[in-house]
Design an enzyme around this catalytic site. Structure first.
Site, PDB file in Angstrom:
ATOM      1  CG  LEU A   1      -1.963  -1.108   1.330  1.00 64.17           C
ATOM      2  CD1 LEU A   1      -2.749  -0.981   2.630  1.00 64.17           C
ATOM      3  CD2 LEU A   1      -2.906  -1.090   0.137  1.00 64.17           C
ATOM      4  CG  ASP A   2      -0.376   4.675  -2.180  1.00 68.62           C
ATOM      5  OD1 ASP A   2      -0.843   5.338  -1.239  1.00 68.62           O
ATOM      6  OD2 ASP A   2      -1.058   4.336  -3.177  1.00 68.62           O
ATOM      7  CB  ILE A   3       3.260   7.036   1.672  1.00 72.98           C
ATOM      8  CG1 ILE A   3       3.523   7.670   3.044  1.00 72.98           C
ATOM      9  CG2 ILE A   3       2.972   8.087   0.616  1.00 72.98           C
ATOM     10  CD1 ILE A   3       4.756   8.535   3.089  1.00 72.98           C
TER      11      ILE A   3
END
EC number: 5.4.99.22
Length: 476
Positions: free
Chosen positions: A130-132
């Protein structure tokens, strides 16, 4: 004697019956390293090609396989390849914003692995990323085979997201024609992508809420699909991965472990065999020590003749030997409280830090002879040689001038009064002061005072008794 053979005696022996050994498990080296959680397969393949990994003492080659029992050296540490016998564990983590799904971030941002439970002999492997800015469900496991099976596109495992979208410029809400285009497919930089399901779940004056489902795990796939149609994603949260749902009671930044029954159900769904060690992992060799920094010892006074180089640290040795230190004070054999000055008062580690420091050299003391003209040289004029003046405080021993100002002087008129402590007289005569030859020149002068007479009345005439000693010459 009977010819019947005796039954064999039960003798003790350490030998065991030879059992049929199971075939050794064999896997690719980069796969075993990834199973141990030492990095991604692509990064580990690069390290193998750079010659940074050894197998049984030889530099590893790209694409080689290892078996259980092989010795693998990496980053100065040794491991042994062994079959993964512990049951697989799966962790559910509610990822908050601001964390990256990586073990080490070069920019120093917080990672999801910093708040996970600590494992021994294994590492958590993230199932997808999952991206930031994306929040929600993140699965982690100790089984590399399970992680690869759940991430592979051929498994077609669904990932469900809740997304808040801002409509394109000039439109109040996202139109249905745009949603149909996203379900048919859109060409992106890495190929065609689409949403398998799009469901409108709510809207506001400026945003629309949707529930979308994808079956691939490409990098930022959900955001790129909306951005290809001129929409802007302002919030994205994953709520489901396959059959695993994000618990409502699980707060952000917290984790919970999936029950073993659900873990077995996942393996059955992915058609993974049961009770079979399908993967190799690495176990550290017990008793190994990290290589210490080498130290160089140089003696400048001997022109580097006695310089030597070692590959150990004295601080490490002292830390290991510190448990044998006995801190005590060595006393002398005679009576009294004389102690050795050089007794052991510090720990081994502290002594190792001072091992290379030179001993303290004291400068020779200067000549302290008195210079000419110093007032101390006239001491013989005040006190003639051969005359003993007693202790230093004899001039302060008289009545009213006690050595201790806080103590009251006893009444000279009362002696040996019951209940009163008798004053000690070092010279054992009434005024507790010696007579000097210089006092004989003026017989009427008493520099120490006489409480029985006025000043200048002369000395008391004690013509006998025990106080008649050392009175000096008589005067008519």
């Amino acid at each position: 004697m009977s010819d019947t053979p005796k039954p064999p005696s039960n003798t003790l022996s350490l030998k065991r019956e030879t059992a049929t050994e199971a075939p050794k498990l064999e896997e690719r080296l980069h796969k075993v390293l990834a199973q141990a959680g030492l990095g991604s397969r692509r990064a580990l393949e690069q390290r193998i090609s750079n010659g940074l990994i050894k197998v049984n003492g030889d530099i590893a080659q790209l694409g080689m396989s290892v078996k259980s029992g092989d010795k693998i050296e990496l980053d100065g540490r040794s491991f042994v390849a062994s079959a993964l016998t512990e049951p697989a564990r799966v962790l559910i983590y509610n990822k908050p914003e601001g964390e990256v799904t990586t073990r080490e971030d070069p920019e120093g941002r917080p990672t999801v692995f910093e708040t996970l439970p600590v494992l021994k002999g294994a590492r958590w492997i993230a199932i997808g990323r999952l991206d930031i800015n994306t929040t929600g469900l993140l699965l982690l496991t100790t089984d590399g085979e399970l992680a690869n099976a759940m991430m592979h596109p051929s498994s077609e495992i669904e990932r469900e997201y809740v997304v808040r979208v801002r409509s394109p410029e000039g439109e109040e809400h996202v139109q249905d024609e745009l949603l149909e285009q996203l379900t048919r497919g859109v060409m992106l930089e890495d190929g065609t992508a689409k949403f398998d399901t799009i469901e409108r779940i709510g809207n506001t004056d400026s945003h629309d809420w949707f529930r979308v489902v994808v079956k691939e795990g490409r990098n930022r796939e959900v955001r790129r699909l909306w951005e290809s149609q001129g929409c802007q994603v302002s919030r994205l949260k994953r709520t489901r991965y396959g059959s695993v749902l994000l618990p409502r009671e699980l707060l952000r930044g917290q984790s919970t472990e999936l029950p073993k029954t659900q873990v077995e159900a996942l393996r059955t769904q992915l058609k993974l065999e049961k009770d079979m060690p399908l993967a190799l992992t690495l176990q550290p060799i017990i008793g190994q020590r990290r290589s210490a920094k080498a130290t160089l010892h140089v003696n400048r006074n001997d022109n580097n003749k006695h310089a030597y180089h070692n590959n150990h640290s004295t601080a490490d040795e002292s830390r290991e030997l510190r448990r044998f230190d006995t801190l005590r004070d060595d006393r002398g054999r005679g009576q009294g409280k004389h102690h050795f000055k050089d007794r052991l008062t510090v720990s081994g580690e502290a002594a190792a830090k001072q091992a290379h420091k030179p001993f303290k050299q004291y400068k020779p003391k200067n000549d302290r002879s008195l210079s000419e003209g110093s007032p101390a040289t006239f001491q013989s004029w005040y006190v003639p040689e051969g005359v003993s003046t007693g202790p230093r405080n004899h001039r302060n021993a008289g009545a009213g001038n006690g050595a201790h100002p806080n103590k009251k002087s006893p009444n000279p008129n009362t002696r040996n009064t019951p209940g009163q402590q008798t004053r000690k007289s070092p010279y054992k005569y009434p005024n507790n002061a010696p007579n000097f030859p210089s006092d004989h020149a003026t017989p009427t002068f008493n520099p120490y005072g006489n409480p029985g007479q006025k000043t200048g009345a002369g000395r008391p005439n004690n013509s006998g008794g025990k106080y008649n000693r050392n009175r000096g010459p008589r005067y008519p």
